[in-house]
Design a protein around this motif. Structure first.
Motif, PDB file in Angstrom:
ATOM      1  N   PHE B 112       5.018 -12.797   2.157  1.00 48.45           N
ATOM      2  CA  PHE B 112       4.706 -11.690   1.255  1.00 48.45           C
ATOM      3  C   PHE B 112       5.021 -12.009  -0.204  1.00 48.45           C
ATOM      4  N   PRO B 552       3.239 -10.260  -6.221  1.00 49.28           N
ATOM      5  CA  PRO B 552       3.498 -10.830  -4.893  1.00 49.28           C
ATOM      6  C   PRO B 552       2.246 -10.874  -4.027  1.00 49.28           C
ATOM      7  N   ALA B 554       1.930  -9.873  -1.194  1.00 48.75           N
ATOM      8  CA  ALA B 554       1.835  -8.627  -0.424  1.00 48.75           C
ATOM      9  C   ALA B 554       0.774  -7.693  -0.987  1.00 48.75           C
ATOM     10  N   LEU B 555       0.545  -7.744  -2.300  1.00 47.31           N
ATOM     11  CA  LEU B 555      -0.446  -6.853  -2.920  1.00 47.31           C
ATOM     12  C   LEU B 555      -1.831  -7.063  -2.332  1.00 47.31           C
ATOM     13  N   ILE B 557      -2.496  -8.202   0.825  1.00 43.27           N
ATOM     14  CA  ILE B 557      -2.516  -8.175   2.287  1.00 43.27           C
ATOM     15  C   ILE B 557      -2.857  -6.764   2.752  1.00 43.27           C
ATOM     16  N   ASP B 558      -3.731  -6.684   3.728  1.00 39.65           N
ATOM     17  CA  ASP B 558      -4.143  -5.360   4.207  1.00 39.65           C
ATOM     18  C   ASP B 558      -4.621  -5.467   5.653  1.00 39.65           C
TER      19      ASP B 558
END
Lengths: 569, 569
Positions: B112, B552, B554-555, B557-558
């Protein structure tokens, strides 16, 4: 839980679990009409349902009837709701019904803290017990990881310029761990200079208390989960406006981390009844029942789904009926679990509970405690639901004590019977199953929530306080008044309310036993659980991070050279 | 990792992974001669080996040859060791060998944080990629839970009277989470009054840095794991004597939590080669290789087991050969992965690495960087092992650049070849596989560790510093001198040493490229990792808790409505 029924005759839960012969999880799934391709195996005795089975359950619609198990105002050792739920399911199965049971997932913190697993007990337990009580299929670990990713992204946002203008003194999103650790209740983070900071006050809650747990348990499907995650309020900006998970960009990553956790876990009871063990939110700051998706899959694939709500009916059941049932899961009947011990405590007006004293036979004290039971029955009937009382009988209970309960119920025309599900499994709950089936088949259930969603927050809280708790009135602290105003301003006033209150009294004072009268509920603070979809109203101090006792259960837990785990129960 | 080979022609790792057809994990297990009852399935494409298979591996003994993959002194983007390891295994398989590959488990924090999963890339990746990069089979979560249980029991012991007389200013056991979170590096815990305290300074490390991870990766079996856990030093008492996990009574519970984590995870490469993805310790404060048990099972069930050590040969490989191999896993051959980009950085004496500048063709710079490669080759030969150089070729690399490496190797009689495993899978590593097989079959491997266990700690550190790092000498801080004294007093001086040093230079200064000469290694501090079974010597600042960058991973990732996860690569 083992400690709820300390029968000398029955072997330990651990011994019973170890001697049980488990069926392959595919055989268990087949009882629900599910094929090998409908499940994802985790070894021989655990599985997660595949996403399409979960998604199809809503469309498939309800085939079965929902039975909700709740209880009287409990002692800290509980009244045996899980044992009774599992036993009832096994009893219904013995009557020839296709049945499943749904209960909450145990959390590691309490497993290592106080003695006792949390998957039923005796001959009414859910297996494989070691797995369920330790990491199981990783749902709670996934929640911990997702929760702390939000924290890390929030603090990283602040660290890297704080574009959202987050007020570091108004970060409401604490961190979480699945451990009982009082040292983490109040902390300061971000120390060590500007490379790590800014420093701010923070703290950890146990993962079961995370709003993400409530979200997981209330989401109808993955897109709904994702929407709820995004709405969670994590902080306020310097204008006081809410900052959400969406705002910090964590929605997608968090939802990805929770994708598999949303799929129900299938295991079995010791008599081979399909059991969903899925989700485990607190029953004070959250709603205290297993996931909605597990209930829905169970209802789509079985004649009966038995589920359980935390603590007494004032806490778990009220929240189930006023919050969860609005999402679709409405019960056909409710079981109120009572124990001789628990009623005696009310009759003797005893707090804290002295379990040695409670073991002394005293039918008069039981009789004096009955108003507490009847209050719970009345509340549930006020919800429009038929009720059955289950007396979870302990070996030490005398006939005179048990008869005191049965006679009084009979006088009030409340269906009631004894359950010896701990010692006898489903056979000990067959009469309970018969009574429950009669009530379900009567078709008399017509759920009336305590309030409507378009009532004001004040009205909603008042309805629960007066009609469920038996308070005369409700007062609000200055902070609570401010909170009410801001919640209404921010458009949160159409949500249901989730009142946090001691489970050990119908009132907000644990020392008040029986049915406390002439008292006023005091609301200290309110905050939005916008992802879960309710407003939390705090009435007293809430401990969201337990501590370890001087002699934690962990000291007795071990694994031998063959990999067999000991001391869990 | 995808970023190690940014070919425009090759589809993204995510696309390749999604389009791959995976075989059932039972089919994969069958390639190792393992039946359905030898594995515990986690869905269709993941499994853990059953305990008896793991236990039998030692008795069964070695059937196969071990190939260790290491690299030159890397850039922060890495040289593609995992891609090369997976590709080499696929290449050996194409040559008709029974082969398995063992690599480390990715940790959620970096997934992440920075862009990039950690299970190979392109057509040399390990699948199922989403699972491996997220929760996988829960090993790292189990470590997090076990680690923090120790912390909770330690602080509860202090809170409840501190019978062991633990010095709260000398608690060395920090807490851990699998997240990149700089705000947790330095904290104060136990605040909020005497119910929570006493307050003390504390901090979190990422779970991969926990000594429990090193223990998991070095344990030979469950009883050995349990012994190692018990030996871990968590604090000092007020007399300065070590307090261990055994002392606080957490050994059994921790071992129970890690029982399943000790069993290797079996998955597959994109070409169906059995892959163990198991354990992932740091390669500075720990030894940086996957679990010993995975290596042993692989060696018992295949002709070849390809495994990988972190960073350059001065870090991961040195530790593998001086620490892990003493437990039994000794390689028959070593592959040193080099890249044009990495050598160019040394030739251009560039720090920090400017990847745009490194993309400009410059055969002269590559030639100037070769001494770094040859140093690594010489070190490994000094260990008594035959070496093959693998050039992990990127699409932008020119023939002149690649030939510069090949020619120089040829002049020095070092077997060397190009690998295009990222773009071409096993076919791109067939020549590498042929060279490796020749070296293995030569039977020339005769491992000579850099030091003997009965050398003094000073001698051991000096051997690594001078013979591996190329330092002239070693100096010790006052603190380190004191530490040496106390370690010897406490009987820890017979352990191997684990030196923590920057991976970006052979020296202790990341800005020194190539083969730094005329320098002295400075040891700042030493402490016992008594459970892992080595002494950690710190030479610089070590960051055991990464932070998230301003943007990051993580922004991006979905998870979509169908449950498909995007943005992991």
């Amino acid at each position: 839980m083992s400690h709820t029924s300390p029968e000398p005759e029955t072997p330990s839960d651990e011994t019973i679990a170890r001697e049980a012969t488990l069926e392959d999880v595919e055989t268990v799934a087949a009882r629900l009409g599910l094929g090998p391709d409908d499940i994802e195996r985790y070894g021989s005795h655990k599985a997660k349902l595949r996403q399409d089975v979960v998604d199809a359950a809503r469309e498939r619609g309800r085939r079965g009837s929902l039975v909700l198990v709740t209880g009287i105002t409990p002692t800290p050792k509980g009244e045996g709701k899980t044992v009774t739920s599992v036993g009832l399911a096994q009893g219904l199965s013995r009557l020839g019904e296709d049945v499943a049971v749904a209960v909450r997932e145990p959390s590691l913190g309490p497993v290592f803290g106080i003695k006792g697993g949390a998957a039923g007990g005796g001959y009414s337990q859910v297996l494989p017990m070691e797995d369920i009580n330790l990491h199981f299929t990783g749902d709670i670990h996934a929640l911990t990881a997702a929760h702390n990713l939000v924290s890390a992204m929030l603090d990283a946002h602040i660290h890297h310029g704080n574009e959202l203008d987050i007020d570091v003194d108004h970060v409401s999103w604490r961190r979480s761990l699945d451990v009982n650790d009082r040292a983490l209740r109040e902390t300061v983070v971000g120390l060590g200079g500007s490379a790590n900071g800014p420093p701010r006050e923070d703290g950890f809650m146990i993962t079961a208390a995370s709003e993400l747990m409530a979200v997981l348990c209330l989401a109808t499907d993955l897109p709904d989960l994702r929407r709820r995650v995004g709405r969670i309020v994590v902080a306020a900006d310097r204008d006081g406006a809410p900052v959400t998970v969406d705002d910090i960009g964590a929605t997608g990553a968090v939802s990805a981390l929770l994708r598999d956790a949303l799929r129900p876990n299938l295991v079995q009871t010791i008599e081979g009844v399909p059991a969903f063990v899925h989700g485990g939110p607190f029953a004070n700051i959250a709603h205290g029942t297993n996931t909605l998706v597990a209930d829905e899959v169970g209802l789509a694939h079985a004649d009966y789904l038995v589920t359980e709500a935390g603590f007494g009916s004032d806490l778990g059941a009220e929240k189930f009926l006023d919050i969860v049932s609005r999402q679709g899961a409405s019960p056909e009947a409710v079981v109120v679990v009572a124990t001789v011990r628990g009623l005696k405590r009310h009759g003797l007006d005893m707090w804290p509970a002295d379990f040695d004293a409670l073991a002394v036979p005293d039918p008069e004290a039981v009789r004096d405690g009955l108003p507490n039971l009847f209050h719970h029955v009345d509340v549930l009937r006020d919800f429009g639901l038929p009720v059955v009382v289950a007396i979870n009988r302990f070996p030490g209970d005398t006939d005179a004590e048990v008869d005191a309960i049965l006679d009084a119920c009979s006088n009030r025309e409340i269906p009631a019977t004894i359950s010896t599900a701990h010692a006898d499994g489903g056979a000990g709950a067959e009469e309970l199953a018969t009574l429950v089936r009669e009530q379900v088949e009567s078709g008399r259930a017509a759920l009336r929530p305590m309030y409507e969603l378009d009532d004001s927050l004040r009205q909603k809280i008042s309805a629960v306080a007066t009609r469920v708790y038996g308070a005369n009135d409700v007062t609000f602290s200055k902070q609570a008044e401010k909170d009410l105003e801001r919640l209404t301003e921010n458009g949160f006033d159409s949500l249901p309310v989730c009142l946090s209150k001691t489970p050990y009294s119908l009132s907000d004072d644990a020392s008040k036993t029986g049915v406390p009268t002439d008292w006023t509920l005091h609301v200290r603070e309110l905050y939005p659980a916008a992802g879960a979809g309710f407003i939390v109203a705090l009435t007293g101090d809430v401990l969201t991070m337990p501590g370890l006792p001087a002699r934690p259960a962990a000291l007795d837990i071990d694994v031998d050279d063959d990999g067999e785990i000991h001391g869990l129960f």
